[in-house]
Design a protein around this motif. Structure first.
Motif, PDB file in Angstrom:
ATOM      1  N   PRO A   1      43.562  35.598  42.176  1.00  0.00           N
ATOM      2  CA  PRO A   1      42.555  34.741  42.796  1.00  0.00           C
ATOM      3  C   PRO A   1      41.820  35.450  43.942  1.00  0.00           C
ATOM      4  O   PRO A   1      40.907  34.896  44.526  1.00  0.00           O
ATOM      5  CB  PRO A   1      43.379  33.570  43.321  1.00  0.00           C
ATOM      6  CG  PRO A   1      44.730  34.152  43.592  1.00  0.00           C
ATOM      7  CD  PRO A   1      44.920  35.216  42.527  1.00  0.00           C
TER       8      PRO A   1
ATOM      9  N   GLY B   1      38.776  32.128  46.987  1.00  0.00           N
ATOM     10  CA  GLY B   1      37.682  31.163  47.033  1.00  0.00           C
ATOM     11  C   GLY B   1      36.702  31.636  48.089  1.00  0.00           C
ATOM     12  O   GLY B   1      36.273  32.784  48.080  1.00  0.00           O
ATOM     13  N   ASP B   2      36.383  30.759  49.020  1.00  0.00           N
ATOM     14  CA  ASP B   2      35.484  31.125  50.117  1.00  0.00           C
ATOM     15  C   ASP B   2      36.235  31.489  51.385  1.00  0.00           C
ATOM     16  O   ASP B   2      35.620  31.787  52.402  1.00  0.00           O
ATOM     17  CB  ASP B   2      34.526  29.963  50.420  1.00  0.00           C
ATOM     18  CG  ASP B   2      33.524  29.733  49.309  1.00  0.00           C
ATOM     19  OD1 ASP B   2      33.221  30.704  48.586  1.00  0.00           O
ATOM     20  OD2 ASP B   2      33.064  28.586  49.162  1.00  0.00           O
TER      21      ASP B   2
END
Length: 157
Positions: A17, A70-71
Motif C-alpha cells: 500500500p 493513501g494520502d
C-alpha cells in the motif's frame, strides 16, 4: 478440488500500500515534521528556507521523497550529491531514510529503491549512507561525535 490443483495454485501477488513520490514545494512542512519525528532533539531549521533552496532552486543540491499510504505521508528520504576521490566519481549521500514503525519495512524498502534509482539517473558511481553508532559514542564520551559512525557504500556500476 484435487490435490493436483492445490499444488499448482499460485498465490495472488501482494501489492504494497506504500507509494513513493518526490517532495513538492508544498510538502516542505510535511518533510520537516517527519524529520522532527525521527530526531526528537530537533534540528537547526526553524523555517523552511533551506529546504526550498536546496530542493527546488537551481542548482538543485538535494532530493527528497515521501512514502505515503493513501494520502498520508509515513516516511521520507533525503539525499545530496558529493564527489569522492576514493570512488573517482560522484556519489549520492543518503542523509535520511526513515518511516513510521508500522510502515517501516515496506516504506523504507520503497524509499531506498527510489534513492538508488536517482543515484543511477544522476550518473553516480556509489550510494553512501551512515548509521547511528551509539555504543561508540558512549565509549568516546562524545554523545554526538559518532552518531553517524558506520558508513555503508553501495557500488552502482
Amino acid at each position: 478440488m484435487t490435490a493436483t490443483s492445490l499444488l499448482f495454485r499460485v498465490p495472488a501477488p501482494t501489492v504494497s500500500p506504500v507509494t513513493v513520490r518526490p517532495v513538492r514545494p508544498e510538502d516542505a512542512s510535511t518533510l520537516l515534521r517527519l524529520s522532527r519525528e525521527r530526531d526528537a532533539r530537533g534540528g537547526p531549521w526553524t523555517d523552511l528556507l533551506e529546504f526550498h533552496e536546496a530542493l527546488f532552486e537551481a542548482p538543485v543540491r538535494a532530493w527528497a521523497w515521501l512514502a505515503c499510504v493513501g494520502d498520508e505521508p509515513v516516511g521520507h528520504a533525503l539525499a545530496t550529491v558529493g564527489f569522492s576521490l576514493r570512488a573517482r566519481g560522484y556519489c549520492l549521500q543518503m542523509d535520511t531514510l526513515h518511516a513510521r514503525d508500522e510502515w517501516a519495512a515496506a516504506a523504507e524498502a520503497a524509499l531506498f529503491d527510489e534513492v538508488r534509482a536517482m543515484a543511477r539517473r544522476l550518473g553516480c558511481v556509489q550510494l553512501h549512507w551512515h548509521d547511528a553508532c551509539e555504543d561508540a559514542s558512549a565509549r568516546l564520551n562524545a554523545p554526538d561525535a559518532a552518531r553517524d559512525g558506520v558508513r555503508h557504500v553501495v557500488p552502482l556500476a
